[in-house]
Design a protein around this motif. Structure first.
Motif, PDB file in Angstrom:
ATOM      1  N   ARG A  51       0.851  -1.198   0.000  1.00 34.83           N
ATOM      2  CA  ARG A  51       0.000   0.000   0.000  1.00 34.83           C
ATOM      3  C   ARG A  51       0.883   1.243   0.000  1.00 34.83           C
ATOM      4  N   ASP A  53       0.331   5.719   0.155  1.00 37.52           N
ATOM      5  CA  ASP A  53      -0.629   6.806   0.348  1.00 37.52           C
ATOM      6  C   ASP A  53      -0.108   8.074  -0.324  1.00 37.52           C
ATOM      7  N   THR A  58      -5.187   6.206  -0.892  1.00 39.69           N
ATOM      8  CA  THR A  58      -4.419   4.978  -0.693  1.00 39.69           C
ATOM      9  C   THR A  58      -4.578   4.054  -1.891  1.00 39.69           C
ATOM     10  N   HIS A  59      -3.463   3.572  -2.400  1.00 43.71           N
ATOM     11  CA  HIS A  59      -3.463   2.619  -3.506  1.00 43.71           C
ATOM     12  C   HIS A  59      -2.934   1.281  -2.982  1.00 43.71           C
ATOM     13  N   THR A  60      -3.664   0.222  -3.267  1.00 45.70           N
ATOM     14  CA  THR A  60      -3.323  -1.105  -2.755  1.00 45.70           C
ATOM     15  C   THR A  60      -3.130  -2.076  -3.912  1.00 45.70           C
ATOM     16  N   TRP A  61      -2.033  -2.839  -3.829  1.00 48.66           N
ATOM     17  CA  TRP A  61      -1.713  -3.810  -4.870  1.00 48.66           C
ATOM     18  C   TRP A  61      -1.429  -5.168  -4.239  1.00 48.66           C
ATOM     19  N   ASP A  90      -6.427  -2.183  -6.176  1.00 48.77           N
ATOM     20  CA  ASP A  90      -6.258  -1.404  -7.401  1.00 48.77           C
ATOM     21  C   ASP A  90      -5.655  -2.213  -8.538  1.00 48.77           C
TER      22      ASP A  90
END
Length: 341
Positions: A51, A53, A58-61, A90
């Motif tokens: 993750r 921010d 927040t971008h989660t992979w 994401d």
């Protein structure tokens, strides 16, 4: 000054799978990501969750590691691309030490799956994590040494670590991790990048029947159909006994210990369901279900040690003889639980 050795694809392909995942976790940390490497994620077919921010967004992979020498094909892309929908993230990143086929690259482009092949990975490592320097270089991002030791333990939802104690089990040294759901026995070994803890034994707390406490030893009695006795020793023996006693409400809902007695390597166990004689570290040698007991009588006399004669109705009438200290107390407890059964 000696020139630092560069990472190579060949070196990565020879890396231990466990260490390879650790390496990727440290790489993404150094790139500024928060990294989750839990067994819970692996249960869903995931190796890492990362993750980052940006200004409150927040971008989660999801990251899937493929330490391969052969090429990664379209099948793997299709398998893992669906995870982004199921886990509401994401996107998906697939990292390999080899390369991706043309069909795999085309499939990945259609499903927002990012691909990192061996050459790109080696370049990223040489930039963010030069070989021989595995320390965390990103400010404010927790590194391996900053994490709590229990973060590597296999935890479930709602599970909390209560205590970590050093014990001896069958003459081997372990870290005993007690949670509100499990008891883990872990060993620590030195790995390529960090100290590696492996779970050698797990006992479900709900399978714990009870504990037998002596001056030098503590015995865990656990199992469902077959009971097993685990002999523990160590300075924290009394503390462990107190913790497990406080956790009794978690494991006395079913079968639980009433009385126990040990003589050398043999143990006699009375639960609310059965009377068991077994060898410590071995299998049950005798088992009498309390519901089958029809009669008991204390036998003995002058110069003879008292023993309890138990008549069992099972494929005929069988007689068993029990020799333990305080035989009258055992008889009383057996009678009380026979009535319940």
């Amino acid at each position: 000054m000696n020139k630092m050795q560069s990472w190579s694809v060949a070196q990565l392909q020879e890396t231990d799978p466990y260490e390879f995942e650790k390496l990727l976790a440290q790489l993404f940390r150094n790139m500024g990501y928060l990294v989750e490497e839990t067994q819970l994620s692996r249960d869903r077919g995931i190796d890492l969750i990362i993750r980052i921010d940006h200004f409150g967004l927040t971008h989660t992979w999801i990251v899937q590691a493929k330490r391969y020498t052969d090429s990664v094909g379209v099948k793997a892309i299709r398998e893992y691309s669906s995870l982004r929908h199921r886990d509401r993230v994401d996107g998906v990143i697939i990292v390999t030490t080899s390369h991706f086929t043309k069909e795999a690259q085309e499939e990945a482009a259609e499903h927002n799956v990012k691909l990192i092949d061996g050459n790109l990975l080696a370049g990223m490592l040489n930039h963010y994590l030069p070989s021989g320097n595995t320390a965390d270089q990103s400010a404010g991002v927790p590194g391996e040494d900053d994490r709590k030791p229990e973060s590597s333990t296999v935890l479930r939802i709602g599970e909390e670590i209560i205590s970590r104690e050093i014990v001896s089990l069958e003459k081997e040294r372990y870290t005993m991790v007690i949670s509100n759901k499990n008891i883990f026995f872990k060993k620590e070994t030195n790995g390529l990048l960090s100290k590696k803890e492996s779970v050698e034994l797990r006992i479900l707390l709900k399978d714990l029947i009870g504990i037998h406490v002596e001056k030098q030893h503590l015995f865990l009695i656990a199992g469902r159909k077959d009971l097993t006795v685990y002999p523990l020793s160590g300075k924290s023996k009394d503390k462990i006994a107190e913790i497990l006693e406080n956790l009794r409400p978690e494991y006395i809902r079913g079968e639980h210990l009433i009385l126990s007695s040990r003589k050398s390597s043999s143990m006699t166990i009375l639960t609310n369901k059965r009377l068991v004689l077994l060898e410590i570290g071995d299998s049950i040698t005798k088992e009498i279900m309390l519901s089958k007991i029809v009669e008991m009588e204390v036998e003995g006399g002058f110069l003879k040690r008292d023993r309890l004669m138990i008549s069992e109705s099972s494929a005929g009438m069988n007689k068993h003889y029990l020799e333990v200290d305080d035989i009258h107390r055992w008889k009383e407890k057996i009678e009380q639980n026979v009535k319940v059964n």
